[in-house]
Design a protein around this motif. Sequence first.
Motif: not given
Length: 467
Positions: A244-254, A256-270
């Motif tokens: 199965s081609d999961v290229t899009d799924r991996r990209e979507y996961r990436r 989401l991981e970036q968003q989670n990292e951004r949320l952590e940085e966002y919390s620290a920045t606040v």
Amino acid sequence: MAAVPTDDRLFRAMFEGTLDALLLADDDGTYIEANEAAGELLGCSSDELVGQSIADFLSADVDFEAAWNAFLEKGHARGQLEIHRPDGTVRTVEFATSAVVLPGIHLSALRDVTDRETDRLELRRKTDMLTKVFETSPVGIVVVEADGQIVDANQRAETVLGLTRAEITDRTYDDDRWRLLSEDGTTLPTPELPVSTAIERGEPVFDAELGIETPTGDTVWLSVNAAPIHDVDGAVDRIVAVVSDVTDRREYRRLLEQQNERLEEYSATVSHDLRSPLSIASGWLDVAIEEESTESLDKVRDALDRMGDLITDLRALGRYGQTVDDMVELELRALAETAWANVETTDATLEIDGWLGAINSDESRILQLFENLFRNAVDHAGPNVTVRVGALGDGFYVEDDGPGIPAADREEVFDFGYSTLERGTGIGLAIVEAVADAHGWEFDLTDADPHGARFEFRPRWHPDRDG
């Protein structure tokens, strides 16, 4: 040695003792004798069969007379037919007939193959069904012999692997022409391939992820399930691999991981950036109370204004950094001009470099992206800066004629809180990065010609975009 009997005792013993149905008929096709097995097969006693015609047990659409005459002329016949019994049931039989075993007497031997024929038809039905599943499956299916040779592949496998079926079956699963990659991008060793593991262990392998370089040079990421098929001795005969081609799924996961990292940085920045102006406001408020004076309240107001700016930018960051659910086609020129009107640009100039076309995006977020880039240009390049917006293949760029951004600082400028301005929040370009990521865009920061900062954006992938 005993002599072979010459009377009919041997014939009678064989006639009655065989498990096959045996019947004798006269020249008209009328039964004159039948054994017990014949009675069981035709659904009546052997005595009841005597006097009945062969035609009585055949379908009405069979031309018995023509078939019987052909048999008598040829002297023998063999084949398969349906017997219609008196109770209405139908049995499938194989028959063999011999004419004139005795003068005017003809022998028929019948064997019931109904169950075998039913099994054969059921097997054919299942085979046809599996063939249709194989060809119409939404995932790629590849069949590999135990020696590694690929012997079949369905249409979806052609699409996923970027090769024709003939090209796929021309290879082994570990052929050097496959460019198979592990998670870290290095070549995947043959023993670690899912098919290798299934052959070695004789057990299924599920959800193995690997990359494959297509003939076009693109890397497609696959999820592979490989299951062995064993022979009668229990040895692995074949492997069925589902890809199965999961290229899009991996990209979507990436994303989401970036968003989670951004949320952590966002919390620290606040917590960090709001603590400083809050402490300042609290300190000057204490001074004002202690001195019973309002002079210090200006300091309090400045600190609270900075807190307000931070909160506004942080809210925008959280909102615009979320993955875009629905995108629409928007004209870039209109968006750029609207964003320019929303920013205090004083004596700055906006230049639109030719035709910009349209792009799939979220209107409010791309407006925020343009506004932040325009505001960043004015703040860092001066009030007389010229800002240009132009098309870039299927993307676009925004550049200015200011001093530019040194290469050593280009990673940091997108960090939360990074700013070279005294009152800057350091979140403006972080929002630009967040908006680009939320749309699935690639973006680069480089030099403008002849000088200045240039931001380039190109669509890459997004869960709301086909392909």
